[in-house]
Scaffold this motif. Structure first.
Motif, PDB file in Angstrom:
ATOM      1  N   ASP A   4       0.790  -1.456   0.223  1.00 29.93           N
ATOM      2  CA  ASP A   4       0.091  -0.099   0.003  1.00 29.93           C
ATOM      3  C   ASP A   4       0.615   1.228  -0.052  1.00 29.93           C
ATOM      4  OD1 ASP A   4      -2.606  -1.560  -0.505  1.00 29.93           O
ATOM      5  OD2 ASP A   4      -2.801  -1.129   2.284  1.00 29.93           O
ATOM      6  N   ARG A   5       1.873   1.313   1.192  1.00 33.42           N
ATOM      7  CA  ARG A   5       2.660   2.613   0.483  1.00 33.42           C
ATOM      8  C   ARG A   5       3.824   2.588  -0.662  1.00 33.42           C
ATOM      9  NH1 ARG A   5       7.765   1.854   5.137  1.00 33.42           N
ATOM     10  NH2 ARG A   5       7.586   4.558   4.912  1.00 33.42           N
ATOM     11  N   ARG A   6       4.008   1.613  -1.883  1.00 26.68           N
ATOM     12  CA  ARG A   6       4.181   1.669  -2.685  1.00 26.68           C
ATOM     13  C   ARG A   6       3.461   2.862  -3.312  1.00 26.68           C
ATOM     14  NH1 ARG A   6       7.183  -4.016  -2.743  1.00 26.68           N
ATOM     15  NH2 ARG A   6       8.879  -4.128  -1.351  1.00 26.68           N
TER      16      ARG A   6
ATOM     17  N   ALA B 164       3.072  10.455  -5.548  1.00 22.28           N
ATOM     18  CA  ALA B 164       4.144  11.180  -6.622  1.00 22.28           C
ATOM     19  C   ALA B 164       3.287  11.957  -8.208  1.00 22.28           C
ATOM     20  CB  ALA B 164       5.259  10.541  -7.076  1.00 22.28           C
ATOM     21  N   ASP B 165       2.494  11.251  -8.662  1.00 22.92           N
ATOM     22  CA  ASP B 165       2.410  11.208 -10.098  1.00 22.92           C
ATOM     23  C   ASP B 165       1.993  12.865  -9.785  1.00 22.92           C
ATOM     24  OD1 ASP B 165       1.860   9.806 -12.510  1.00 22.92           O
ATOM     25  OD2 ASP B 165       0.117  10.316 -11.726  1.00 22.92           O
ATOM     26  N   LYS B 166       0.751  12.920  -9.024  1.00 27.30           N
ATOM     27  CA  LYS B 166      -0.096  14.002  -9.522  1.00 27.30           C
ATOM     28  C   LYS B 166       0.604  14.887  -9.134  1.00 27.30           C
ATOM     29  CE  LYS B 166      -3.853  12.675  -6.288  1.00 27.30           C
ATOM     30  NZ  LYS B 166      -5.114  12.342  -5.049  1.00 27.30           N
ATOM     31  N   LEU B 167       1.974  14.923  -8.394  1.00 28.14           N
ATOM     32  CA  LEU B 167       3.287  16.315  -8.065  1.00 28.14           C
ATOM     33  C   LEU B 167       3.693  16.594  -9.537  1.00 28.14           C
ATOM     34  CD1 LEU B 167       4.444  15.513  -4.905  1.00 28.14           C
ATOM     35  CD2 LEU B 167       3.265  17.692  -5.351  1.00 28.14           C
ATOM     36  N   VAL B 168       3.489  15.421 -10.083  1.00 24.97           N
ATOM     37  CA  VAL B 168       4.692  15.328 -11.448  1.00 24.97           C
ATOM     38  C   VAL B 168       4.292  16.986 -12.147  1.00 24.97           C
ATOM     39  CG1 VAL B 168       5.506  14.358 -13.427  1.00 24.97           C
ATOM     40  CG2 VAL B 168       5.227  12.858 -12.056  1.00 24.97           C
ATOM     41  N   HIS B 169       2.884  16.550 -12.259  1.00 25.51           N
ATOM     42  CA  HIS B 169       2.058  18.412 -13.142  1.00 25.51           C
ATOM     43  C   HIS B 169       1.449  19.281 -11.751  1.00 25.51           C
ATOM     44  CE1 HIS B 169       3.086  16.570 -17.032  1.00 25.51           C
ATOM     45  NE2 HIS B 169       2.847  15.863 -16.558  1.00 25.51           N
TER      46      HIS B 169
ATOM     47  N   LEU C 215      10.253   8.779  -8.818  1.00 22.36           N
ATOM     48  CA  LEU C 215       9.777   8.157  -7.505  1.00 22.36           C
ATOM     49  C   LEU C 215       7.834   7.587  -8.041  1.00 22.36           C
ATOM     50  CD1 LEU C 215      10.192  11.141  -4.611  1.00 22.36           C
ATOM     51  CD2 LEU C 215      11.209   8.447  -4.887  1.00 22.36           C
ATOM     52  N   ALA C 216       7.387   8.318  -8.395  1.00 15.48           N
ATOM     53  CA  ALA C 216       6.224   7.830  -9.150  1.00 15.48           C
ATOM     54  C   ALA C 216       6.688   6.195  -9.898  1.00 15.48           C
ATOM     55  CB  ALA C 216       5.487   8.691 -10.152  1.00 15.48           C
TER      56      ALA C 216
END
Length: 896
Positions: A444-446, A453-458, A774-775
Motif C-alpha cells: 500500500d505504501r508503494r 508523486a504522480d499528482k506532483l509530476v504536473h 519516484l512515481a
C-alpha cells in the motif's frame, strides 16, 4: 617560607615612550609593582606616575632605577624625573620627562584584550570569570593563526562541513580586514542582507549590554541562508566597499557589564538558528579583533600553523599569551593545533620542530580543580591535526558549492572529521524524529507513493497542502520582508515554477506566504494577485484557487489575459507599447476592467493607491511559444522582464510587487546579448536543485505520501528542511535501501546510483525528474513481491529510468529548440550503431557538441561521447561494454 619575587629584567632598549609603556605593563602583569604605585601613563613627550600620597622621593627614585637599569633615571626638579632614552654613542643624549602625581583613580576592571588602555596595578589580576557554559549548550570554536596564508579559512570551512554532517553550524567570518569566507558564501552575489558588522553595531548600541535585540534582528535575515546545515554570517553586506572596519569586537568589551557578551551572543544566535556549533574565523596575528573571543577560556581554539619556523614560533607565542592572560580550568577545552602545508616526506623532521609548541600547550596554566590524572585524554587533546600540502588548494573555485566539493575531493574533510566528531560528542544531542503515522503495509505504501508523486509530476493538478521551501524561495522571502518583491524567478522546465506560484496563490497574502516559507518570519501584508498562470491547470487546482480567492473571479480574468496576449502578439508594437500592455493586464487583474492601455501609465498610481499587491505571472511559455525565432515575442518578453519591472520600481511607496516565473531558455532567447548579466541579477532566487536539495525533496514526498491526509505539520516540514545530507541518507534507507541489491551484494549504493541517474554533467537535477522517478519507481515496485526492507525495489528503480528518459527528451525538445536538431540527429542513428561511447564527430557538428556539453547533456573524453543516463535511455542508446560501468563510472569521470 615565602618565595622570593622574580628578579626584574631590564629592557634591552628604551627608544621611546612606547618601550616604557610595554615594560611597565609587563612589570604590572607579573605583580612586580610596589603597593604605592597606582598607575603609569606615557606620551610622546612625557610620562606620568600616579603614586600613593606622601611616598618618599628616594623610594620612587630607587624603584625606578631598579626597574629601568642603572643610570637610567635622574632627578630634574621637584616632583619631576627624567628617563634616559637610547641614543648613539657620543651624542648629547635623549631624556623623557617623568612627572610624579599623588592620589589614585578607580582601578578599571580587567577586560579580555591583549593590550590595555590604562596601565595600572590591576594588570596582575586575572580576567573576570565567564559563565559556566554558553547559551543553549552551544560550542563556540575559534580558528586563528599567527600568520596569514596558512589555510586557516579553508580549514574552518572544512570543519564546518564536517560538523554539518552531525549538527547545525553557524559560520562567522570575523576577519573584518581580509574576509575569506564571505567571498565564497552560499549564493554568488557580492552583497548580503545582514553581516557581522551589522551584528556588532547592534550589540554596541544596546544600552543594557543585552544581546536579545541583536539576535532577534539577525535571526529572520539568516534563517533562509542555511545551505547543507551551515549558516554563514559574512563580514559586511557589500564586499565591494573596501574600507577598514568602523566597529571592532573590542568595542564591545570596553565598559561592558559582561565582557564576554560577544561570545555569548554568538552562541545565543547559533542556538536561535538551531545550530549547536558556532565557528568564528578570526583575523591572523595578535590583533585586538581576536581578543574578546580567544580570551574567553570556554571557546575551543583551533590554532592553525604551517610548517615554517616563523609560523611555529608565532603560534608558540600565541599559546604563551593565552596561558598568561586566560589560564584554563581543568574542564576548559585545550587549544587544538592544526599543522598545514608540509610535505609528507618531511613528517619526521616536523615532529621534532613541533615539540616546543606542543610542550607549550601541555604547560598551559590551570586554575581551580587541578586534577589532571587522565593523562591519556590530555595526550590525545595535545596531538596535532595534520594537513599536508595539496596543490589543488593553491587556486580555489569561486562558488561555495564548488569549494565544498574541492574540500571533499582533496581530503580536508577527513582531516577535520575526528575533531568534528569530538566536538559533536560533547553536545547535548537530543534525537529529533518526525512523528510517524505508519498505517500502511509495504504494498500500500508503494501505491500511495506512486499516486502522490504522480499528482506532483504536473504541479497544475496537485491540490495537497504544504510544500518544501527550498533555499532559493527562502532567499526570496528573506530579501523581501520589508520591501515587496520586483524580480524574476528563473528555472528550467520542471524546476518547480508553477508549483511555487500556486503556493503563493493558495496563501493569498505575501505575509502568509512568508510565514509558510520561513516560519516565525514577518513580512509586509500584501494581496497576492495572479495575472497569468499555466494554461493546463486541473479542475482540483482551479477549485483550490477559487477557494483561496473567494472575492475575485480570478481564473476568468487570467483566461481573458491569456486571450488578450494572443491578440497582442498578432500586432506589431514597440517595447514601450508592450510595457503599457503589461501594465494594463496588471490593472485588469485587480478588477479594473475599464483600463485602457493608452492612459494606463498615468492612471496606474491611482489604481493601486491604497492597495498593497504582489502580482504573480507564470505560464509565459504557453503564450510565447516561438520566442526563439519571433522578434515580436522577444520584444514583448523584454518589455515584461525589464521594462515593466523597472517602471514599477519607480512608483513611490513600494506598494506594488511583481514576481515573474520564467524559463531560463526564454530569457536567453529574448536577450541575445546580455542575458548572463540579467540572470546573475536574480541568481539567488533561481529554482535550482543540487544533490542535497534533491534528496530532501524525495524524502519530503515519501513522508507526505505516508500520511492521511497527505500533509505534514509546519514543525515537521521545518525539521526536514534542517536535515543534512548525512541525515537524509540514513532516512532514505527504508525508501530505496542501502544498495541496488542486498546489503551484502557488490551492487552500487542506491543514493549514489539515483543521483547519477538524475543528474546532468553539470551536477544539476530537475525537481520534476525527482518526482517522476519516484512515481515510476513506486508504480513498478508495487507490481513486485519481496524487498520488505524498502519501498522502492531495485528492479522497480531500474525500470523507472526508461519512461523518465522518454519524458526528458520530450521536455528538452520543448524547452531547448537549439538542442532539438542535435537530439533528432542522434535519434536518427541506426539502432545497431546507437552505442556509447559514441564517435561524436561522425554525427554532430562542433557547435552542436559545444551546445550539448554546455547544458550538461553530454560529456566527452578520449573514448568518445557519453550521455546522461536519462538522455541515453530516452534516445535508446546502449553501452558498448567498453570503459567503466555506464552510470556511476561515467558520472565519477565527469567529476560531477
Amino acid at each position: 617560607m615565602t618565595p622570593s619575587p622574580e628578579p626584574i629584567t631590564f629592557p634591552d632598549h628604551i627608544f621611546t615612550w612606547i618601550d616604557l609603556d610595554d615594560h611597565m605593563a609587563a612589570l604590572a602583569s607579573d605583580g612586580l609593582w610596589p603597593k604605592w604605585l597606582h598607575e603609569w601613563s606615557a606620551y610622546w613627550d612625557s610620562a606620568e606616575m600616579t603614586v600613593e600620597a606622601d611616598t618618599e622621593p628616594n623610594v620612587i627614585a630607587t624603584w625606578l632605577e631598579g626597574s629601568l637599569g642603572p643610570l637610567s633615571v635622574r632627578a630634574a626638579a621637584q616632583g619631576v624625573y627624567q628617563v634616559r632614552l637610547d641614543s648613539p654613542p657620543d651624542s648629547p643624549g635623549r631624556w623623557l620627562d617623568l612627572r610624579i602625581a599623588e592620589g589614585s583613580r578607580p582601578v578599571p576592571a580587567r577586560v579580555p584584550r591583549w593590550g590595555v588602555s590604562r596601565i595600572t596595578s590591576s594588570l596582575a589580576d586575572p580576567l573576570p570569570e565567564p559563565g559556566e557554559a554558553f547559551p543553549g549548550g552551544v560550542q563556540v570554536v575559534a580558528t586563528h593563526s599567527f600568520k596569514g596564508g596558512v589555510g586557516r579559512t579553508l580549514h574552518a570551512v572544512a570543519l564546518a562541513k564536517a560538523l554539518a554532517e552531525r549538527t547545525g553550524v553557524l559560520l562567522v567570518d570575523a576577519d573584518l580586514e581580509a574576509p575569506g569566507i564571505s567571498w565564497m558564501r552560499p549564493g554568488s552575489a557580492s552583497q548580503s542582507d545582514f553581516s557581522f558588522e551589522d551584528y556588532l553595531a547592534i550589540l554596541h548600541a544596546s544600552p543594557t549590554g543585552s544581546f536579545d535585540e541583536a539576535v532577534a534582528i539577525a535571526l529572520p535575515y539568516l534563517a533562509g541562508q542555511s545551505v547543507g546545515g551551515i549558516t554563514v554570517l559574512p563580514t559586511r553586506r557589500d564586499l565591494a566597499r573596501l574600507r577598514p572596519p568602523l566597529l571592532e569586537p573590542l568595542n564591545l568589551v570596553q565598559g561592558a557589564s559582561n565582557p564576554y557578551r560577544l561570545t555569548e551572543s554568538i552562541a545565543a544566535l547559533a542556538d536561535a538558528l538551531g545550530a549547536k556549533v558556532a565557528i568564528v574565523d578570526l583575523r591572523a596575528g595578535i590583533s585586538e579583533l581576536s581578543s574578546p573571543i580567544l580570551l574567553d577560556r570556554r571557546v575551543q581554539k583551533l590554532l592553525v600553523t604551517s610548517a615554517s619556523a616563523q609560523s611555529l614560533a608565532g603560534t608558540r607565542m600565541v599559546v604563551r599569551q593565552l596561558s598568561r592572560l586566560a589560564p584554563l580550568r581543568s574542564d576548559d577545552p585545550l587549544p587544538k593545533l592544526l599543522v598545514t602545508q608540509y610535505r609528507e616526506r618531511e613528517t619526521e623532521a616536523l615532529e621534532y620542530e613541533l615539540g616546543p609548541v606542543v610542550e607549550e600547550l601541555g604547560h598551559m596554566r590551570f586554575t581551580g580543580d587541578d586534577d589532571l590524572s587522565d593523562a591519556a585524554a590530555i595526550g590525545l587533546a595535545l596531538e596535532p591535526l595534520m594537513s599536508p600540502f595539496r596543490e589543488d588548494l593553491l587556486q580555489l573555485p569561486e562558488r561555495w558549492t564548488h569549494v565544498l566539493i574541492r574540500i571533499q575531493k582533496v581530503g580536508l574533510s577527513s582531516v577535520m572529521d575526528q575533531f568534528a566528531e569530538d566536538l559533536a560528542s560533547s553536545l547535548d544531542s537530543s534525537d529529533e524524529t518526525l512523528s510517524t503515522v505508519q498505517i500502511l503495509d509495504q504494498k500500500d505504501r508503494r501505491q500511495a507513493l506512486a499516486d502522490h508523486a504522480d499528482k506532483l509530476v504536473h504541479a497544475e493538478g496537485e491540490t495537497g497542502d504544504g510544500f518544501l521551501a527550498t533555499t532559493s524561495l527562502r532567499r526570496l522571502v528573506n530579501a523581501h520582508r520589508e520591501q515587496l518583491p520586483l524580480c524574476l524567478v528563473v528555472g528550467k522546465k520542471g524546476a518547480g515554477k508553477t508549483f511555487a506560484q500556486l503556493q503563493m496563490i493558495y496563501a493569498g497574502d505575501w505575509r502568509a506566504y512568508a510565514r509558510l516559507v520561513l516560519p516565525g518570519s514577518s513580512a509586509r501584508d500584501a494581496t497576492v494577485v495572479p495575472v497569468l498562470t499555466s494554461a493546463n491547470l486541473g479542475d482540483a487546482t482551479r477549485h483550490r484557487i477559487d477557494e483561496a480567492n473567494p472575492d475575485r473571479n480570478v481564473l476568468d480574468r487570467v483566461s481573458r489575459a491569456r486571450e488578450t496576449i494572443g491578440d497582442y502578439l498578432s500586432t506589431e508594437a514597440s517595447e514601450a507599447d508592450w510595457r503599457r500592455r503589461w501594465l494594463t493586464l496588471l490593472a485588469r487583474s485587480i478588477d479594473c476592467g475599464d483600463v485602457d492601455e493608452a492612459d494606463v501609465e498615468s492612471r496606474f498610481p491611482d489604481i493601486v493607491k491604497g492597495r498593497r499587491v504582489v502580482f504573480v505571472i507564470d505560464g509565459i511559455e504557453d503564450a510565447f511559444q516561438e520566442v526563439e525565432d519571433e522578434p515580436q515575442q522577444q520584444q514583448g518578453l523584454r518589455a515584461l522582464i525589464t521594462g515593466t519591472l523597472d517602471w514599477l520600481r519607480r512608483l513611490p511607496g513600494g506598494q506594488v510587487g511583481l514576481i515573474v516565473f520564467v524559463r531560463e531558455d526564454q530569457v536567453r532567447a529574448a536577450f541575445k546579448q546580455n542575458s548572463d548579466q540579467l540572470l546573475a541579477r536574480y541568481q539567488d532566487y533561481a529554482l535550482s536543485w543540487d544533490r542535497e536539495e534533491a534528496v530532501r525533496l524525495a524524502y519530503w514526498i515519501t513522508q507526505v505520501a505516508d500520511r492521511n491526509p497527505k500533509t505534514l505539520t509546519s514543525e515537521e516540514s521545518e525539521l526536514i528542511q534542517r536535515k543534512t545530507l548525512e541525515d537524509l541518507t540514513g532516512d532514505m534507507l527504508p525508501i530505496w535501501g542501502e544498495k541496488m541489491g542486498t546489503t551484502k551484494s557488490r551492487k552500487a549504493r542506491s543514493l549514489k546510483w539515483v543521483l547519477a541517474v538524475l543528474s546532468d554533467f553539470n551536477g544539476d537535477i530537475q525537481a520534476r525528474d525527482v518526482v517522476r522517478f519516484l512515481a515510476e519507481a513506486a508504480d513498478a515496485s508495487a507490481k513486485e513481491r519481496g524487498w520488505a526492507d524498502r519501498i522502492l525495489t531495485p528492479g522497480g528503480m531500474r525500470r523507472a529510468v526508461k519512461p523518465c528518459g522518454d519524458m526528458k527528451i520530450r521536455e528538452i525538445n520543448e524547452e531547448m529548440p537549439k538542442a532539438r536538431k542535435a537530439l533528432a540527429q542522434l535519434g536518427a542513428i541506426p539502432q545497431n550503431d546507437r552505442k556509447i561511447p559514441l564517435a561524436v564527430n561522425l554525427y554532430l557538428a562542433a557547435d552542436q557538441v559545444a551546445l550539448l556539453k554546455d547544458v550538461g547533456l553530454i560529456w566527452t573524453n578520449e573514448e568518445g561521447m557519453w550521455m546522461t543516463e536519462l538522455v541515453r535511455e530516452g534516445l535508446g542508446f546502449r553501452s558498448s561494454g567498453r570503459g567503466l560501468p555506464r552510470v556511476l563510472g561515467v558520472a565519477e569521470q565527469a567529476g560531477r
